[in-house]
Design a protein around this motif. Structure first.
Motif, mmCIF file in Angstrom:
data_model
loop_
_atom_site.group_PDB
_atom_site.id
_atom_site.type_symbol
_atom_site.label_atom_id
_atom_site.label_comp_id
_atom_site.label_asym_id
_atom_site.label_seq_id
_atom_site.Cartn_x
_atom_site.Cartn_y
_atom_site.Cartn_z
ATOM 1 N N GLY A 523 0.828 -1.219 -0.079
ATOM 2 C CA GLY A 523 -0.214 0.070 0.067
ATOM 3 C C GLY A 523 0.741 1.174 -0.246
ATOM 4 O O GLY A 523 1.860 1.225 0.957
ATOM 5 N N LYS A 524 0.078 2.376 -0.628
ATOM 6 C CA LYS A 524 1.234 3.068 -0.489
ATOM 7 C C LYS A 524 -0.097 4.323 -0.787
ATOM 8 O O LYS A 524 -1.363 4.498 -1.256
ATOM 9 N N VAL A 525 0.314 5.358 -0.400
ATOM 10 C CA VAL A 525 -0.675 7.093 -0.474
ATOM 11 C C VAL A 525 0.758 8.120 -0.795
ATOM 12 O O VAL A 525 1.635 8.220 0.130
ATOM 13 N N SER A 526 -0.312 9.051 -1.778
ATOM 14 C CA SER A 526 0.565 10.100 -1.912
ATOM 15 C C SER A 526 0.034 11.139 -1.992
ATOM 16 O O SER A 526 -1.132 11.380 -2.426
ATOM 17 N N PHE A 527 0.851 11.887 -2.019
ATOM 18 C CA PHE A 527 -0.034 13.769 -1.546
ATOM 19 C C PHE A 527 0.993 15.061 -2.180
ATOM 20 O O PHE A 527 2.067 14.986 -1.911
ATOM 21 N N GLY A 528 0.767 15.706 -2.855
ATOM 22 C CA GLY A 528 1.655 17.124 -2.852
ATOM 23 C C GLY A 528 0.968 18.461 -4.025
ATOM 24 O O GLY A 528 -0.377 17.910 -3.271
ATOM 25 N N TYR A 603 -3.454 -3.153 -2.771
ATOM 26 C CA TYR A 603 -4.323 -4.469 -2.856
ATOM 27 C C TYR A 603 -5.277 -4.395 -2.769
ATOM 28 O O TYR A 603 -5.882 -4.313 -0.929
ATOM 29 N N LEU A 604 -6.500 -4.611 -3.721
ATOM 30 C CA LEU A 604 -7.237 -5.157 -2.793
ATOM 31 C C LEU A 604 -7.507 -7.434 -2.108
ATOM 32 O O LEU A 604 -8.452 -7.056 -1.905
ATOM 33 N N SER A 605 -6.932 -7.510 -2.992
ATOM 34 C CA SER A 605 -6.448 -9.463 -2.386
ATOM 35 C C SER A 605 -5.474 -9.263 -3.253
ATOM 36 O O SER A 605 -4.414 -8.678 -3.573
ATOM 37 N N THR A 606 -4.795 -10.592 -3.152
ATOM 38 C CA THR A 606 -3.758 -10.682 -3.858
ATOM 39 C C THR A 606 -2.816 -10.413 -5.034
ATOM 40 O O THR A 606 -1.849 -10.290 -4.699
ATOM 41 N N ARG A 607 -3.903 -10.643 -5.740
ATOM 42 C CA ARG A 607 -3.751 -10.192 -7.223
ATOM 43 C C ARG A 607 -4.270 -9.216 -7.633
ATOM 44 O O ARG A 607 -4.080 -8.913 -9.096
ATOM 45 N N ILE A 608 -5.071 -7.795 -7.220
ATOM 46 C CA ILE A 608 -5.275 -7.012 -7.879
ATOM 47 C C ILE A 608 -5.162 -5.557 -6.802
ATOM 48 O O ILE A 608 -5.428 -5.557 -5.433
ATOM 49 N N SER A 650 -8.863 10.075 -11.274
ATOM 50 C CA SER A 650 -8.296 8.973 -12.257
ATOM 51 C C SER A 650 -8.231 7.717 -10.796
ATOM 52 O O SER A 650 -8.331 7.664 -9.662
ATOM 53 N N ALA A 651 -8.468 6.472 -11.939
ATOM 54 C CA ALA A 651 -8.984 4.714 -10.915
ATOM 55 C C ALA A 651 -8.293 4.121 -12.274
ATOM 56 O O ALA A 651 -8.616 4.244 -12.857
ATOM 57 N N ALA A 652 -7.820 3.302 -11.305
ATOM 58 C CA ALA A 652 -7.332 1.922 -12.295
ATOM 59 C C ALA A 652 -7.136 0.776 -11.481
ATOM 60 O O ALA A 652 -7.048 0.785 -10.086
ATOM 61 N N LEU A 653 -7.195 -0.456 -12.068
ATOM 62 C CA LEU A 653 -7.080 -1.855 -11.189
ATOM 63 C C LEU A 653 -6.118 -2.446 -12.118
ATOM 64 O O LEU A 653 -5.729 -2.572 -13.369
ATOM 65 N N VAL A 654 -4.955 -2.524 -11.255
ATOM 66 C CA VAL A 654 -3.793 -4.161 -11.910
ATOM 67 C C VAL A 654 -4.450 -4.739 -11.855
ATOM 68 O O VAL A 654 -4.371 -5.424 -10.022
ATOM 69 N N TYR A 655 -4.882 -6.015 -12.288
ATOM 70 C CA TYR A 655 -4.755 -7.997 -12.002
ATOM 71 C C TYR A 655 -3.669 -8.787 -12.220
ATOM 72 O O TYR A 655 -3.376 -8.815 -13.650
ATOM 73 N N ASP A 656 -3.273 -9.181 -11.586
ATOM 74 C CA ASP A 656 -1.789 -9.900 -11.727
ATOM 75 C C ASP A 656 -2.144 -11.649 -12.106
ATOM 76 O O ASP A 656 -3.196 -11.827 -11.286
ATOM 77 N N LEU A 657 -2.328 -11.819 -13.372
ATOM 78 C CA LEU A 657 -2.833 -12.505 -14.286
ATOM 79 C C LEU A 657 -1.975 -14.334 -13.789
ATOM 80 O O LEU A 657 -2.666 -14.929 -12.600
ATOM 81 N N ASN A 658 -0.963 -13.544 -13.257
ATOM 82 C CA ASN A 658 0.374 -14.451 -12.721
ATOM 83 C C ASN A 658 1.936 -14.116 -12.885
ATOM 84 O O ASN A 658 1.027 -12.883 -12.361
ATOM 85 N N GLU A 659 2.579 -14.449 -12.186
ATOM 86 C CA GLU A 659 3.810 -13.971 -12.152
ATOM 87 C C GLU A 659 4.650 -12.881 -13.221
ATOM 88 O O GLU A 659 4.932 -12.353 -12.917
ATOM 89 N N SER A 660 3.727 -13.307 -14.616
ATOM 90 C CA SER A 660 4.602 -13.013 -15.442
ATOM 91 C C SER A 660 3.707 -11.959 -16.321
ATOM 92 O O SER A 660 3.692 -11.116 -17.395
#
Length: 936
Positions: A523-528, A603-608, A650-660
């Motif tokens: 997790g990371k929060v940024s502001f500026g 992370y919403l879950s281990t992969r998202i 801005s909003a984005a989701l990154v889903y780790d399908l697998n390690e690669s």
């Protein structure tokens, strides 16, 4: 003094004492965050030697020559062990990636980099970033051998380079591409462009170049196609001092006896006017309406005498560069420095430079365009560009401070001899001789501070101050009419002698602060926020010259300013000056941008992983100036011409399908503001094209909605495959439009509602999978397909509310069907980049080929009988080969071929069932380059 000598002695003694030692340096990266691992332990097994990484993840350890096992550890992470060999007096680079899920142990005898300055490290950065991103590393620059960024960046997916120096991303024009230096906005050598002239950046001092294609709240809000961030080196890993000299030969241009130029200033070679072209009168000079002696004689004599182009020697293009850099490690402080200087001079000649005006004929049954104006002739240019960049940095504990100074200076002189004919109204035939000089300069000072406040909190701040200038001293045009067969200065034919001066000065002060905190698992929060102040002064001086006797003149433009031909008491028919300052030719503008943001990722879950934030930008513009005299005359005194408060989510989701494999989806809102020149009442004439740019104070900013989807497959090393889709909606997209009644006049105009959607495919792969013998070959390629649509019903073209749909409908040809939409101006329908690289480390040989092309796109929107102007594809094929040889490979020879297909730059008028007609055309020619470099 004694104390200083004593300290210097100690330093020299320490350096000499370590002369037989080597250095182990590198960067350790935290795989979970994709960021530097702070306070990771670097331990030399079997010894008591150990060290800690700093807040950049960097470390440096002095070791005697030998082979060691190096162990990298950090709390909660699996240790990594690497086998390294240290050589006397040399730096060995060893980076590591710490992972929480698996142990990585390997015996390696070569440098395996994983930081952002390497190809593998850049892929790791792309893998862990929250944005859709592409980029180039310093390792890539070394492999392909390009000396400046303009040659290298065309290899990036969806990126094209216009005029050899301006970056376009996803086919979108300059307006939607933003260039930053170390995260800060700076104006380029052309302040009217949103992107910086990238050929001023030498690749030898660059850490990496990141191209962000999606917006997040921590990025500037005024980009849509892409944000190009150029990152310079702060702490070079190895000491480097290099010098190189090169030349490029264009057979069609160089040593050409037809090459023309003019005798300019003594400092043209350095990119400076020496003052001989300065405006000789005061701004409000009292010039008599009718010539009087001696007043008119003295005033006319104060102007430079050269008005004619001369034969000159066009030598091959020449370049010279020098760079040096190193880092110095002491017990408590690490110092780094870089200095680079580039100089280049180019001679360009076009013997058939064409510029035309065509119109649709009267009567809908007529299809072929007819020529209104035609210009064709020779153009010679000599341009000089030099840049110097120096930086110094220091870091201690969990703090670092860097200062950077950049200056770029350019000068371009040109001479043109051409015939110009009007085919529609006057039928006049003119012989024109045009002499120009443009001086451009940019000076930027940047101060950067980074502070790791504790294990989780980080503060970065930056301040940037930039001064830029574009100075056009004494553009000289002589037009002699041959309409009646013999030379005259008939004003009715458009003949005359005109000279003008333009001076643009701009100041930009910007401050930025960013605070971030890591929390939880990834997790990371940024502001500026950013505060940006920008101001511009612009002025034009016009002087024209007349003769009472317009016939019985010489064909030589210099003749008019010879002593015996200037107005006097004995020569009342001689040349005299006419000048009156026009207040509409001067303006002052300013722009203030205030922005703040907050961005969170977790992370919403281990992969998202979710990334979302909000950026708030307040944009203000002010204008002081006057419009042209007339019924609609207006005067402005610091008038507020833009006042927009924008909330940019801005909003984005990154889903780790697998390690690669990863899947990314994002949405954001961005904007594009009009430039100072566009949002003004200025009328700026270009003597070479005879076209006038007219500002538009009623322009509104463009608002954009962005949707992106991207699939990425990361192979071993730096190989990858990616496919992307994007959709954008534009409100008030800004386009350049021709005037129906004056086709040589163009103005910016809001285009109502528009959409852009498309897809990108990218692959970068070693060919070893095909055959072992191809292991040294690497293929890279990317293709972008884009479709754009502008709703013609939403575009208002005049004060009466007429739409572009109605105007086009009134000028349809028989059988022509008018669609509800047309393409967006400046948007290319496709971009293709292909590159093939061969590297043979044992021999030091490296070969590369790069092919780039953009599809035909709408460049200038027509109006009424003025047809649309399109830019046709320019097929660029370049080859580059270099070999390192000699002791420690200190020597490098580079051979290149530019524009191998001999493509031409061509803009055309296009209309229904009509043959394409030339708007402008010139042939760049094929260039062969040779460069030698030596590393000390």
């Amino acid at each position: 003094m004694k104390k200083a000598i004593f300290t210097l002695t100690l330093v020299l003694t320490a350096l000499l004492g370590n002369a037989q030692d080597g250095f182990l340096r590198g960067t350790v990266v935290d795989q979970d965050y994709g960021e530097p691992a702070v306070n990771a332990t670097v331990e030399i097994e079997g010894t008591a030697i150990k060290g800690l990484t700093d807040f950049d993840g960097n470390y440096s350890i002095t070791l005697p020559a030998g082979t060691y096992n190096v162990r990298y550890t950090m709390f909660g992470m699996q240790p990594v062990v690497a086998n390294v060999t240290i050589l006397e007096g040399e730096v060995t680079i060893q980076d590591a990636v710490l992972q929480s899920g698996s142990q990585v142990i390997g015996d390696v005898d070569i440098v395996v980099q994983a930081t952002r300055n390497s190809e593998v490290g850049l892929v790791l950065e792309r893998k862990n970033t929250s944005n859709v991103m592409d980029g180039l590393s310093s390792q890539t620059f070394r492999k392909i051998g390009d000396s400046n960024l303009s040659g290298a960046i065309g290899r990036v997916t969806g990126v094209s380079v216009q005029d050899g120096k301006y970056v376009y991303v996803r086919g979108l024009g300059d307006r939607y591409t933003k260039t930053t230096l170390n995260g800060m906005t700076i104006p380029g050598l052309d302040p009217d462009k949103n992107s910086v002239q990238i050929d001023i950046f030498p690749t030898k001092t660059l850490e990496n170049v990141m191209i962000y294609k999606t917006f997040s709240a921590n990025l500037y809000g005024d980009f849509t196609g892409g944000l190009v961030n150029v990152e310079t080196k702060s702490f070079p890993e190895v000491p480097t001092t290099q010098i190189s000299v090169g030349a490029t030969y264009f057979p069609a241009m160089h040593f050409n006896s037809d090459f023309i130029l003019y005798d300019g200033g003594n400092f043209d070679w350095a990119g400076f006017d020496d003052g001989t072209r300065a405006f000789p009168l005061s701004q409000y000079e009292d010039v008599p309406a009718n010539p009087t002696y001696p007043r008119s004689t003295d005033l006319t004599n104060s102007f430079g005498k050269t008005m004619a182009a001369e034969s000159a020697l066009a030598l091959p293009n020449f370049s010279l560069s020098f760079n040096t850099g190193d880092q110095i490690n002491t017990e408590n402080v690490t110092y780094g420095y870089n200095f680079v200087m580039n100089y280049q001079i180019q001679n360009t000649y076009y013997d058939e430079y064409v510029s035309n005006v065509f119109l649709k004929p009267v009567g809908s049954e007529n299809y072929e365009l007819f020529q209104d104006e035609g210009r064709e002739g020779n153009l010679g240019q000599r341009s000089v560009l030099w840049s110097a960049l120096g930086s110094g940095a220091m870091k201690w504990g969990t703090n670092s401070l860097e200062v950077l100074l950049l200056h770029s200076q350019g000068g371009e002189s040109s001479a043109s001899q051409r015939w110009s004919q009007n085919y529609n109204q006057t039928g006049a035939l003119l012989r024109e001789e045009i002499l120009t000089y443009t001086q451009r300069s940019l000076t930027n000072n940047m101060l950067i501070g980074k502070h790791q406040l504790d294990d989780n909190w980080k503060l970065e701040w930056r301040n940037s101050f930039t001064v830029s200038r574009v100075y056009d001293p004494d553009f000289r045009t002589t037009s002699i009419s041959y309409t009646s067969g013999s030379p005259t200065l008939s004003v009715g034919d458009g003949a005359g002698i005109n000279r003008f001066w333009r001076d643009l000065n701009e100041w930009n002060e910007s401050f930025r602060a960013d605070v971030s905190r890591n929390y939880g698992e990834g997790g990371k929060v940024s502001f500026g926020g950013v505060v940006d102040f920008k101001s511009r002064d612009f002025v034009i001086y016009n002087a024209n010259f007349r003769r009472r006797e317009t016939s019985n003149i010489s064909e030589d433009p210099n003749w008019f300013f010879e002593e015996e031909n200037i107005f006097s008491d004995v020569n009342p028919d001689g040349t005299y000056v006419r000048y009156n300052f026009e207040p509409s030719n001067a303006f002052t503008s300013s722009q203030n941008i205030f922005s703040a943001y907050v961005l969170n990722e977790h992370y919403l879950s281990t992969r998202i992983k979710a990334i979302y934030g909000l950026r708030v930008e307040q944009g203000l513009m002010y204008y002081t100036g006057e419009t042209q005299p007339g019924p609609s005359y207006e005067q402005f005194n610091n008038a507020n011409t833009l006042n927009e408060l924008n909330f940019l989510p801005s909003a984005a989701l990154v889903y780790d399908l697998n390690e690669s494999m990863k899947l990314r989806a994002s949405y954001s809102m961005t904007l594009a503001r009009p430039s100072f020149k566009e949002k003004s009442a200025a009328q700026i004439f270009d003597p070479l094209t005879k076209r006038t740019f007219i500002g538009n104070l009623d322009l509104e900013q463009t608002n954009v909605n962005n949707f992106d989807l991207r699939y990425e497959w990361f192979f071993e090393g730096a190989d990858l495959f990616a496919v992307s889709g994007f959709y954008k909606t534009f409100e008030n997209h800004i386009e350049l439009v021709s005037f129906q009644t004056a086709p040589d006049n163009i103005t910016p105009r809001n285009a109502g509602s528009s959409t852009v959607f498309g897809a990108e495919v990218e692959i970068s792969k070693s060919l070893e999978f095909l055959a072992e013998s191809l292991k040294n070959f690497k293929l890279g390629g990317n293709f972008s397909y884009v479709e754009s649509r502008v709703d013609l019903h939403s575009v208002i073209v005049d004060a009466n509310g007429q739409t572009e749909f109605e105007l086009r409908q009134a000028n349809l040809r028989d059988g022509e069907e008018l669609k509800e939409y047309r393409p967006m101006a400046g948007q290319a329908p496709y971009t293709l980049n292909l590159n093939l690289n061969y590297a043979h480390p044992e021999s030091g040989l490296n070969l590369s080929a790069a092919y780039n092309v953009q599809g035909t796109f709408l460049a200038i929107v027509g109006s009424g009988r003025v047809p649309d102007v399109y830019t046709v594809p320019f097929h660029s094929l370049n080859f580059n080969a270099f070999m390192d040889f000699g002791e420690e490979s200190r020597h490098r020879i580079t051979l290149g071929v530019n524009n191998a297909l001999n493509g031409e730059r061509h803009n055309v008028y296009r209309s229904f069932r009509a043959q394409d007609e030339t708007y402008s055309r010139f042939l760049p020619g094929v260039g062969i380059s040779l460069k030698y470099g030596y590393r000390f």
